[in-house]
Design a protein around this motif. Structure first.
Motif, mmCIF file in Angstrom:
data_model
loop_
_atom_site.group_PDB
_atom_site.id
_atom_site.type_symbol
_atom_site.label_atom_id
_atom_site.label_comp_id
_atom_site.label_asym_id
_atom_site.label_seq_id
_atom_site.Cartn_x
_atom_site.Cartn_y
_atom_site.Cartn_z
ATOM 1 N N THR A 298 6.604 -3.329 6.183
ATOM 2 C CA THR A 298 5.508 -2.407 6.422
ATOM 3 C C THR A 298 4.763 -2.075 5.132
ATOM 4 O O THR A 298 5.378 -1.753 4.119
ATOM 5 C CB THR A 298 6.037 -1.109 7.049
ATOM 6 O OG1 THR A 298 6.724 -1.423 8.266
ATOM 7 C CG2 THR A 298 4.898 -0.151 7.357
ATOM 8 N N GLY A 299 3.443 -2.176 5.200
ATOM 9 C CA GLY A 299 2.602 -1.831 4.063
ATOM 10 C C GLY A 299 2.208 -2.993 3.185
ATOM 11 O O GLY A 299 1.337 -2.849 2.326
ATOM 12 N N ALA A 300 2.819 -4.157 3.382
ATOM 13 C CA ALA A 300 2.522 -5.312 2.533
ATOM 14 C C ALA A 300 1.186 -5.933 2.906
ATOM 15 O O ALA A 300 0.799 -5.968 4.070
ATOM 16 C CB ALA A 300 3.635 -6.349 2.654
ATOM 17 N N ASP A 301 0.480 -6.433 1.896
ATOM 18 C CA ASP A 301 -0.826 -7.056 2.083
ATOM 19 C C ASP A 301 -0.655 -8.573 2.163
ATOM 20 O O ASP A 301 -0.384 -9.233 1.166
ATOM 21 C CB ASP A 301 -1.733 -6.691 0.901
ATOM 22 C CG ASP A 301 -3.118 -7.320 1.004
ATOM 23 O OD1 ASP A 301 -3.398 -7.995 2.018
ATOM 24 O OD2 ASP A 301 -3.925 -7.121 0.068
ATOM 25 N N PHE B 274 0.836 -1.191 0.000
ATOM 26 C CA PHE B 274 0.000 0.000 0.000
ATOM 27 C C PHE B 274 0.877 1.250 0.000
ATOM 28 O O PHE B 274 2.040 1.219 0.415
ATOM 29 C CB PHE B 274 -0.924 0.007 1.219
ATOM 30 C CG PHE B 274 -2.075 -0.949 1.105
ATOM 31 C CD1 PHE B 274 -3.314 -0.516 0.636
ATOM 32 C CD2 PHE B 274 -1.923 -2.284 1.451
ATOM 33 C CE1 PHE B 274 -4.381 -1.386 0.526
ATOM 34 C CE2 PHE B 274 -2.985 -3.168 1.342
ATOM 35 C CZ PHE B 274 -4.220 -2.724 0.884
ATOM 36 N N SER B 275 0.302 2.353 -0.439
ATOM 37 C CA SER B 275 1.037 3.616 -0.484
ATOM 38 C C SER B 275 1.279 4.126 0.931
ATOM 39 O O SER B 275 0.622 3.700 1.890
ATOM 40 C CB SER B 275 0.239 4.661 -1.271
ATOM 41 O OG SER B 275 -0.934 5.027 -0.557
ATOM 42 N N ASP B 276 2.239 5.032 1.047
ATOM 43 C CA ASP B 276 2.545 5.606 2.358
ATOM 44 C C ASP B 276 1.327 6.294 2.961
ATOM 45 O O ASP B 276 1.095 6.233 4.182
ATOM 46 C CB ASP B 276 3.701 6.611 2.236
ATOM 47 C CG ASP B 276 5.023 5.932 1.921
ATOM 48 O OD1 ASP B 276 5.121 4.701 2.108
ATOM 49 O OD2 ASP B 276 5.962 6.631 1.490
ATOM 50 N N ILE C 28 -0.983 3.635 4.299
ATOM 51 C CA ILE C 28 -0.412 3.052 5.520
ATOM 52 C C ILE C 28 -0.643 3.990 6.701
ATOM 53 O O ILE C 28 -1.039 3.561 7.790
ATOM 54 C CB ILE C 28 1.095 2.787 5.334
ATOM 55 C CG1 ILE C 28 1.320 1.736 4.239
ATOM 56 C CG2 ILE C 28 1.724 2.312 6.646
ATOM 57 C CD1 ILE C 28 2.774 1.613 3.815
ATOM 58 N N ALA C 29 -0.390 5.281 6.475
ATOM 59 C CA ALA C 29 -0.587 6.277 7.543
ATOM 60 C C ALA C 29 -2.040 6.310 7.991
ATOM 61 O O ALA C 29 -2.334 6.428 9.190
ATOM 62 C CB ALA C 29 -0.151 7.655 7.051
ATOM 63 N N GLU C 30 -2.967 6.182 7.051
ATOM 64 C CA GLU C 30 -4.388 6.192 7.390
ATOM 65 C C GLU C 30 -4.755 4.971 8.228
ATOM 66 O O GLU C 30 -5.493 5.074 9.212
ATOM 67 C CB GLU C 30 -5.222 6.212 6.112
ATOM 68 C CG GLU C 30 -6.717 6.255 6.361
ATOM 69 C CD GLU C 30 -7.527 6.280 5.077
ATOM 70 O OE1 GLU C 30 -8.748 6.038 5.143
ATOM 71 O OE2 GLU C 30 -6.934 6.537 4.001
ATOM 72 N N LEU D 172 -5.670 2.933 14.340
ATOM 73 C CA LEU D 172 -5.268 2.106 15.484
ATOM 74 C C LEU D 172 -4.216 2.793 16.342
ATOM 75 O O LEU D 172 -3.452 2.128 17.039
ATOM 76 C CB LEU D 172 -4.713 0.758 14.980
ATOM 77 C CG LEU D 172 -5.675 -0.137 14.201
ATOM 78 C CD1 LEU D 172 -4.939 -1.374 13.688
ATOM 79 C CD2 LEU D 172 -6.837 -0.564 15.074
ATOM 80 N N GLU D 173 -4.198 4.114 16.317
ATOM 81 C CA GLU D 173 -3.116 4.861 16.963
ATOM 82 C C GLU D 173 -2.932 4.489 18.430
ATOM 83 O O GLU D 173 -1.828 4.157 18.869
ATOM 84 C CB GLU D 173 -3.375 6.359 16.835
ATOM 85 C CG GLU D 173 -2.257 7.208 17.426
ATOM 86 C CD GLU D 173 -2.506 8.698 17.239
ATOM 87 O OE1 GLU D 173 -1.641 9.489 17.639
ATOM 88 O OE2 GLU D 173 -3.572 9.064 16.696
ATOM 89 N N GLY D 174 -4.003 4.534 19.202
ATOM 90 C CA GLY D 174 -3.887 4.208 20.623
ATOM 91 C C GLY D 174 -3.481 2.772 20.840
ATOM 92 O O GLY D 174 -2.633 2.467 21.687
ATOM 93 N N PHE D 175 -4.056 1.883 20.076
ATOM 94 C CA PHE D 175 -3.748 0.463 20.196
ATOM 95 C C PHE D 175 -2.286 0.183 19.858
ATOM 96 O O PHE D 175 -1.604 -0.574 20.560
ATOM 97 C CB PHE D 175 -4.667 -0.339 19.272
ATOM 98 C CG PHE D 175 -4.300 -1.786 19.158
ATOM 99 C CD1 PHE D 175 -4.631 -2.675 20.172
ATOM 100 C CD2 PHE D 175 -3.620 -2.258 18.052
ATOM 101 C CE1 PHE D 175 -4.288 -4.024 20.072
ATOM 102 C CE2 PHE D 175 -3.282 -3.590 17.944
ATOM 103 C CZ PHE D 175 -3.614 -4.475 18.958
#
Length: 318
Positions: A112-115, A46-48, A51-53, A58-61
């Motif tokens: 990171t980012g791989a499906d 996935f694009s950066d 990934i950021a989205e 799940l930021e807190g998690f």
């Protein structure tokens, strides 16, 4: 080698035999998802921005999970293993590996980012763990894609406070000499770490509640209940929901914890925990029940009722 593996997958599925859970995953991969086991391109990334989205959701998690991932990596990183955490869709959001192994894992798509969903990659540790909502190990030739048979993957699902699957924890090995026996050892650590993360997330979701650990052990996770000041259950982990038939989803119809855990002539887990909490509060207050009630966040009358129910009248309190 790759051709032989692909032919084995296809012949096994087309034989129509019931087989094992592994065979069922191969069948899903071939027939439901229409995948080719000999396909060469690795996992899509996935694009950066995407990934950021996903991370933001799940930021807190992820903040709670990070220290546990660090601890797990300290245990397995020197053995040629990487540690990954994905979201519920199988997209890698956090990853750790030694610098010496990084290029190998990147080339394999363990990055990171791989499906790594089963829909995209067929039978694999991450995707199949998510699809079947259970801890598992996919060792080398058990993978659907021929190009993935070089790796061993040990995975466990992580369930959120609402009982729904929220993430998957993965340890993958790049060692050619990795044995199935060693993989099973790592798998146990992965499952334990996943339970720890789930427990931390559950406690964080109910900061003002009393958390009760039920006496029974469940392989699918911690059996935890969140109980409010009136002893009503307001939250439960997935394992607790399954154990006590509480259903799934964000809301639980409040029910007395004593009704769920049961009460008999011997003290239940709830009663033991409640008695201990009351006695601690009374002791800290030097026997002053008004002060003890304030510490517990309840009224003095409520404290009296609980003490009577639990047989704590003879405490020397005032």
């Amino acid at each position: 080698m790759r051709t032989n593996h692909a032919e084995h997958i296809i012949s096994t599925v087309e034989s129509g035999s019931v087989g094992t859970r592994l065979t069922a995953s191969w069948r899903r991969s071939l027939q439901k998802h229409g995948l080719d086991p000999s396909r060469d391109p690795g996992p899509r990334r996935f694009s950066d921005a995407e990934i950021a989205e996903r991370r933001a959701r799940l930021e807190g998690f992820m903040g709670l999970a990070a220290p546990k991932l660090d601890q797990l990596f300290q245990m397995v990183g020197n053995t040629g293993c990487s540690v990954l955490m994905t979201d519920r869709d199988g997209v890698v959001l956090d990853q750790r590996s030694k610098d010496a192994d990084a290029e190998t894992f990147r080339a394999w798509g363990l990055w990171t980012g791989a499906d790594w969903s089963e829909e995209a990659e067929g039978t694999n540790g991450i995707g199949t763990c998510i699809t079947e909502a259970r801890a598992l190990t996919i060792h080398r030739g058990e993978h659907f894609m021929s190009r993935n048979t070089v790796m061993s993957c040990m995975d466990a699902p992580i369930f959120g406070p609402d009982g729904e699957l929220i993430a998957a924890l993965d340890v993958s090995s790049c060692r050619a000499d990795q044995t199935e026996a060693y993989a099973r050892l790592i798998a146990g650590v992965v499952s334990q770490t996943a339970k720890q993360i789930e427990t931390e997330a559950f406690r964080a979701a109910f900061p003002k509640a009393r958390i009760i650990a039920a006496p029974e052990e469940r392989p699918e996770g911690a059996v935890l209940l969140a109980v409010d000041q009136d002893d009503l259950i307001i939250g439960a982990t997935r394992a607790a929901r399954r154990a006590y038939g509480l259903g799934f989803g964000s809301q639980i119809a409040p029910r007395p914890a004593s009704d769920i855990l049961g009460r008999d002539d011997s003290a239940s887990a709830l009663e033991r925990a409640e008695r201990a909490a009351l006695k601690r509060a009374i002791a800290r207050a030097g026997g002053n029940l008004s002060a003890a009630a304030r510490e517990l966040g309840i009224g003095r009358a409520t404290l009296y009722r609980r003490m009577n129910r639990l047989g704590l009248n003879d405490t020397g309190a005032n």
